[in-house]
Design a protein around this motif. Structure first.
Motif, mmCIF file in Angstrom:
data_model
loop_
_atom_site.group_PDB
_atom_site.id
_atom_site.type_symbol
_atom_site.label_atom_id
_atom_site.label_comp_id
_atom_site.label_asym_id
_atom_site.label_seq_id
_atom_site.Cartn_x
_atom_site.Cartn_y
_atom_site.Cartn_z
ATOM 1 N N SER A 28 0.784 -1.195 0.067
ATOM 2 C CA SER A 28 -0.133 -0.017 0.027
ATOM 3 C C SER A 28 0.709 1.183 0.084
ATOM 4 O O SER A 28 0.481 2.152 -0.254
ATOM 5 C CB SER A 28 -0.794 0.045 1.401
ATOM 6 N N THR A 29 2.100 1.054 0.470
ATOM 7 C CA THR A 29 2.875 2.364 0.455
ATOM 8 C C THR A 29 3.679 2.445 -0.974
ATOM 9 O O THR A 29 4.439 3.488 -0.972
ATOM 10 C CB THR A 29 3.884 2.263 1.632
ATOM 11 N N GLY A 30 3.382 1.554 -1.812
ATOM 12 C CA GLY A 30 4.253 1.825 -3.018
ATOM 13 C C GLY A 30 3.507 2.762 -3.858
ATOM 14 O O GLY A 30 2.291 3.263 -3.627
ATOM 15 N N ILE A 32 2.002 1.990 -6.917
ATOM 16 C CA ILE A 32 0.488 1.464 -7.323
ATOM 17 C C ILE A 32 -0.028 1.222 -5.953
ATOM 18 O O ILE A 32 -1.646 1.737 -6.093
ATOM 19 C CB ILE A 32 0.746 -0.286 -7.827
ATOM 20 N N SER A 56 8.586 -1.541 5.088
ATOM 21 C CA SER A 56 9.410 -0.810 6.091
ATOM 22 C C SER A 56 8.664 0.632 6.283
ATOM 23 O O SER A 56 9.353 1.229 7.244
ATOM 24 C CB SER A 56 10.756 -0.749 5.762
ATOM 25 N N THR A 76 6.014 -6.130 6.922
ATOM 26 C CA THR A 76 6.864 -7.365 6.799
ATOM 27 C C THR A 76 8.087 -7.423 7.388
ATOM 28 O O THR A 76 8.741 -8.553 7.703
ATOM 29 C CB THR A 76 6.852 -7.745 5.297
ATOM 30 N N TYR A 99 6.287 -11.492 6.855
ATOM 31 C CA TYR A 99 5.719 -12.261 5.686
ATOM 32 C C TYR A 99 4.713 -13.127 5.914
ATOM 33 O O TYR A 99 3.752 -13.008 5.032
ATOM 34 C CB TYR A 99 6.642 -12.347 4.736
ATOM 35 N N VAL A 119 6.905 -5.385 -4.666
ATOM 36 C CA VAL A 119 7.505 -5.200 -6.022
ATOM 37 C C VAL A 119 8.745 -6.369 -6.078
ATOM 38 O O VAL A 119 9.175 -7.043 -4.709
ATOM 39 C CB VAL A 119 8.422 -3.959 -6.115
ATOM 40 N N GLY A 120 8.796 -6.844 -7.184
ATOM 41 C CA GLY A 120 9.930 -8.071 -7.356
ATOM 42 C C GLY A 120 9.384 -9.330 -7.006
ATOM 43 O O GLY A 120 8.265 -9.617 -6.736
ATOM 44 N N ALA A 122 9.320 -10.829 -4.502
ATOM 45 C CA ALA A 122 8.702 -10.843 -2.920
ATOM 46 C C ALA A 122 7.221 -11.124 -3.124
ATOM 47 O O ALA A 122 6.595 -11.448 -2.213
ATOM 48 C CB ALA A 122 9.100 -9.708 -2.322
ATOM 49 N N ALA A 140 -0.652 -6.492 -10.052
ATOM 50 C CA ALA A 140 0.460 -5.464 -10.505
ATOM 51 C C ALA A 140 1.934 -6.089 -10.395
ATOM 52 O O ALA A 140 2.657 -5.909 -11.317
ATOM 53 C CB ALA A 140 0.320 -4.330 -9.657
ATOM 54 N N ASN A 141 1.818 -6.936 -9.416
ATOM 55 C CA ASN A 141 3.377 -7.778 -9.305
ATOM 56 C C ASN A 141 3.458 -8.689 -10.554
ATOM 57 O O ASN A 141 3.278 -9.903 -10.595
ATOM 58 C CB ASN A 141 3.279 -8.443 -8.126
ATOM 59 N N LYS A 142 3.819 -7.858 -11.589
ATOM 60 C CA LYS A 142 4.113 -8.791 -12.898
ATOM 61 C C LYS A 142 5.151 -10.119 -12.763
ATOM 62 O O LYS A 142 5.038 -10.889 -13.379
ATOM 63 C CB LYS A 142 4.494 -7.859 -13.933
ATOM 64 N N LYS A 220 4.913 7.909 -13.730
ATOM 65 C CA LYS A 220 5.549 8.287 -12.203
ATOM 66 C C LYS A 220 5.547 6.922 -11.535
ATOM 67 O O LYS A 220 4.498 6.575 -11.447
ATOM 68 C CB LYS A 220 4.962 9.476 -11.543
ATOM 69 N N MET A 221 6.651 5.940 -11.191
ATOM 70 C CA MET A 221 6.580 4.867 -10.982
ATOM 71 C C MET A 221 7.582 4.453 -9.796
ATOM 72 O O MET A 221 8.469 5.412 -9.461
ATOM 73 C CB MET A 221 7.010 3.834 -11.817
ATOM 74 N N GLY A 222 7.673 3.321 -9.286
ATOM 75 C CA GLY A 222 8.818 2.955 -8.197
ATOM 76 C C GLY A 222 10.141 2.811 -8.965
ATOM 77 O O GLY A 222 10.121 2.862 -10.095
HETATM 78 P P1 NDP Z 1 7.368 0.600 -5.103
HETATM 79 O O1 NDP Z 1 8.589 0.385 -4.763
HETATM 80 O O2 NDP Z 1 6.812 2.004 -5.222
HETATM 81 O O3 NDP Z 1 6.611 -0.177 -3.838
HETATM 82 C C1 NDP Z 1 6.627 -1.475 -3.766
HETATM 83 C C2 NDP Z 1 5.704 -1.591 -2.546
HETATM 84 O O4 NDP Z 1 5.879 -3.198 -2.042
HETATM 85 C C3 NDP Z 1 5.915 -0.926 -1.242
HETATM 86 O O5 NDP Z 1 4.807 -0.909 -0.352
HETATM 87 C C4 NDP Z 1 7.027 -1.543 -0.372
HETATM 88 O O6 NDP Z 1 6.852 -1.540 0.997
HETATM 89 C C5 NDP Z 1 6.427 -3.270 -0.516
HETATM 90 N N1 NDP Z 1 7.672 -4.211 -0.557
HETATM 91 C C6 NDP Z 1 8.620 -4.039 -1.455
HETATM 92 N N2 NDP Z 1 9.508 -4.895 -1.175
HETATM 93 C C7 NDP Z 1 8.697 -6.096 -0.237
HETATM 94 C C8 NDP Z 1 9.061 -7.019 0.260
HETATM 95 N N3 NDP Z 1 10.246 -7.725 0.280
HETATM 96 N N4 NDP Z 1 8.108 -7.712 1.041
HETATM 97 C C9 NDP Z 1 6.933 -7.087 1.172
HETATM 98 N N5 NDP Z 1 6.737 -5.946 0.578
HETATM 99 C C10 NDP Z 1 7.865 -5.264 -0.040
HETATM 100 O O7 NDP Z 1 6.874 -0.526 -6.501
HETATM 101 P P2 NDP Z 1 5.491 -0.103 -7.476
HETATM 102 O O8 NDP Z 1 4.234 0.442 -6.762
HETATM 103 O O9 NDP Z 1 6.119 0.822 -8.560
HETATM 104 O O10 NDP Z 1 5.335 -1.460 -8.337
HETATM 105 C C11 NDP Z 1 4.832 -2.544 -7.551
HETATM 106 C C12 NDP Z 1 4.549 -3.589 -8.772
HETATM 107 O O11 NDP Z 1 3.716 -3.233 -9.609
HETATM 108 C C13 NDP Z 1 5.872 -4.244 -9.355
HETATM 109 O O12 NDP Z 1 5.883 -5.369 -9.669
HETATM 110 C C14 NDP Z 1 5.816 -3.384 -10.609
HETATM 111 O O13 NDP Z 1 6.521 -3.954 -11.699
HETATM 112 C C15 NDP Z 1 4.307 -3.297 -10.911
HETATM 113 N N6 NDP Z 1 3.977 -2.344 -11.686
HETATM 114 C C16 NDP Z 1 3.851 -1.008 -11.403
HETATM 115 C C17 NDP Z 1 3.667 0.207 -12.037
HETATM 116 C C18 NDP Z 1 3.783 1.502 -11.661
HETATM 117 O O14 NDP Z 1 3.400 2.403 -12.166
HETATM 118 N N7 NDP Z 1 4.446 1.944 -10.576
HETATM 119 C C19 NDP Z 1 2.978 0.112 -13.546
HETATM 120 C C20 NDP Z 1 2.722 -1.372 -13.846
HETATM 121 C C21 NDP Z 1 3.227 -2.503 -12.826
HETATM 122 P P3 NDP Z 1 7.665 -0.204 1.468
HETATM 123 O O15 NDP Z 1 7.245 1.226 0.949
HETATM 124 O O16 NDP Z 1 7.517 -0.136 3.057
HETATM 125 O O17 NDP Z 1 9.080 -0.452 1.108
#
Ligand code: NDP
Ligand code: MG
Length: 400
Positions: A28-30, A32, A56, A76, A99, A119-120, A122, A140-142, A220-222
């Motif tokens: 939720s903090t990322g 997407i 985190s 996590t 996790y 992301v990734g 994970a 979203a997690n491709k 605008k993305m991660g």
């Molecule tokens: P961000 O890096 O912005 O956010 C990732 C999110 O996942 C954060 O909430 C983060 O938490 C959390 N996270 C990261 N690592 C872990 C872990 N090891 N365990 C649990 N939670 C974790 O990524 P995006 O939002 O950009 O991307 C998310 C997914 O969506 C990716 O797979 C990306 O390929 C896909 N995607 C993204 C797009 C975009 O526009 N951003 C477009 C299309 C696909 P914390 O903030 O606490 O670190």
């Protein structure tokens, strides 16, 4: 494919009605996750986030909990959770750590849909747990599909769980597939903005800085996906994602550079008709399409201004400067462990680039070398996939 899309739609609409749809937001903090919460907040009660998960960023997670009032938040990373005060958490919100808590939470009876947006790699185990529990997954997690597409799609079929694409290209294809039957699809055309270095010479790519790579012209993305968009590795991963999501062969997928990011992808049917989905580059639209599916509702995403003149350009990708596309097609063609190795090598190489230990133009060649050197397995299980994931990351360090 298209027929499958239609039958999913009718079953869902029969069962849905006006009930609030409850959502577990993983990540939720990322980028997407934050966009998804904007869509949920604007839904006038039609959507509700009942679980929020982050790794985190505890400060933002707490703030989101105060706004959304979920029944559960999960951090996590135990160290991050311990370092934060949770005194201001709403009374109705429980806090869990680690996790493993995610795997249990996504299968709860009161969860209608899981937004998988870590992301990734994970994200893989969480996506898996949600599908195993038969939940609809807005994906979203491709990486889940890139790494374990065969296993994930088999599991979804077995558990009758739906995967709804959130990635803008795949959302566009999913929507365009409504234009015909499965047997009528000739090919899928994946559009790519071309990233910030679309017009740079091959020799200039060696000197690209982290700052330049993180400045994407349209989205605008991660950080990780922004670097992937600059190397076009994001498109390579999306080719593999499309291969599994829509059950097409690699040679039915064509990549086209479209710098404006207005046409998000297209489907060409056997008669030569091409159906596209258009909208400004704003992830809130594919997110809301997945969250409301099978309905469409008014939303907060930006709309095209048809009163202003605009040009839409399409050009073939330059595979010399951006060899990632060829790598993606190859990995999609051979299947097996190729996606997992390509993804892991890329995650590790991007991390090294961000740390200043690897040049920008070396990211894709390192991935190609690791892919070539790996012990290929045509039908790996999850353990084999995680094993090769670790192996590929070590290999990247060795090449550097
Ligand atoms: P961000 O890096 O912005 O956010 C990732 C999110 O996942 C954060 O909430 C983060 O938490 C959390 N996270 C990261 N690592 C872990 C872990 N090891 N365990 C649990 N939670 C974790 O990524 P995006 O939002 O950009 O991307 C998310 C997914 O969506 C990716 O797979 C990306 O390929 C896909 N995607 C993204 C797009 C975009 O526009 N951003 C477009 C299309 C696909 P914390 O903030 O606490 O670190
Ligand atoms: Mg995309």
């Amino acid at each position: 494919m298209a027929a499958q899309v239609k039958s999913q739609e009718s079953t869902l609409s029969e069962s849905w009605g006006n009930r609030t749809k409850t959502i577990a937001v993983l990540g939720s903090t990322g980028s997407i996750g934050r966009s998804a919460l904007e869509v949920i907040s604007a839904s006038q009660g039609a959507l509700r986030a009942i679980i929020l998960v982050a790794r985190s960023n505890t400060q933002l997670l707490l703030q989101q909990a105060q706004e959304q009032r979920p029944r559960l938040v999960i951090v996590t990373d135990p160290k991050a959770a311990a370092a934060h005060s949770w005194r201001d958490l709403p009374l109705e919100t429980e806090l869990r750590v680690g996790y493993e808590a995610v795997l249990e939470a996504v299968s709860a009876d009161d969860v209608d849909m899981v937004l998988s947006a870590f992301v990734g790699i994970a994200g893989l185990r969480a996506t898996w747990a949600a599908l195993e529990a038969g939940k609809t997954v807005a994906l979203a997690n491709k990486e889940s599909l890139v790494v374990a597409g065969s296993l994930i799609t088999q599991l979804a079929r077995k558990r009758k769980a739906q995967i709804l694409p959130v990635d803008s290209e795949h959302s566009a294809i999913f929507q365009a597939l409504h234009g015909g039957q499965e047997r009528e699809v000739r090919r899928i055309i994946l559009t790519a903005s071309g990233g910030p270095f679309r017009s740079r010479k091959l020799t200039e790519l060696a000197s690209v800085t982290v700052e330049e790579a993180l400045a994407h012209p349209t989205w605008k993305m991660g950080k990780k996906i922004t670097v992937d968009s600059a190397t076009l590795m994001n498109k390579a991963l999306e080719i593999i994602e499309a291969r599994w999501l829509f059950g097409v062969e690699a040679d039915q997928i064509t990549v086209v550079i479209h710098p404006q990011s207005i046409v998000h992808s297209m489907v060409e049917f056997v008669d030569g008709s091409v159906i596209a989905q258009l909208s400004p580059p704003d992830m809130r639209l594919p997110i809301q399409y997945a969250l409301y599916f099978p309905e469409r509702r008014p939303g907060i995403a930006r709309k095209i201004d048809w009163a202003t003149a605009m040009d839409l350009r399409f050009e073939p990708p330059d595979l010399e400067r951006f060899p990632a596309i060829r790598l993606g097609l190859e990995a999609a063609r051979i299947g097996g462990t190729a996606g997992a190795v390509l993804n892991a090598a890329n995650e590790a190489a991007v991390e090294c680039f961000l740390q200043g230990r690897l040049r920008f133009d070396q990211i894709v060649p390192v991935c190609a070398k690791v892919l070539e050197a790996h012990p290929f397995d045509p039908s790996p299980d999850l353990d084999a996939i995680f094993g090769l994931d670790a192996w590929a990351r070590k290999e990247v360090e060795r090449w550097i």
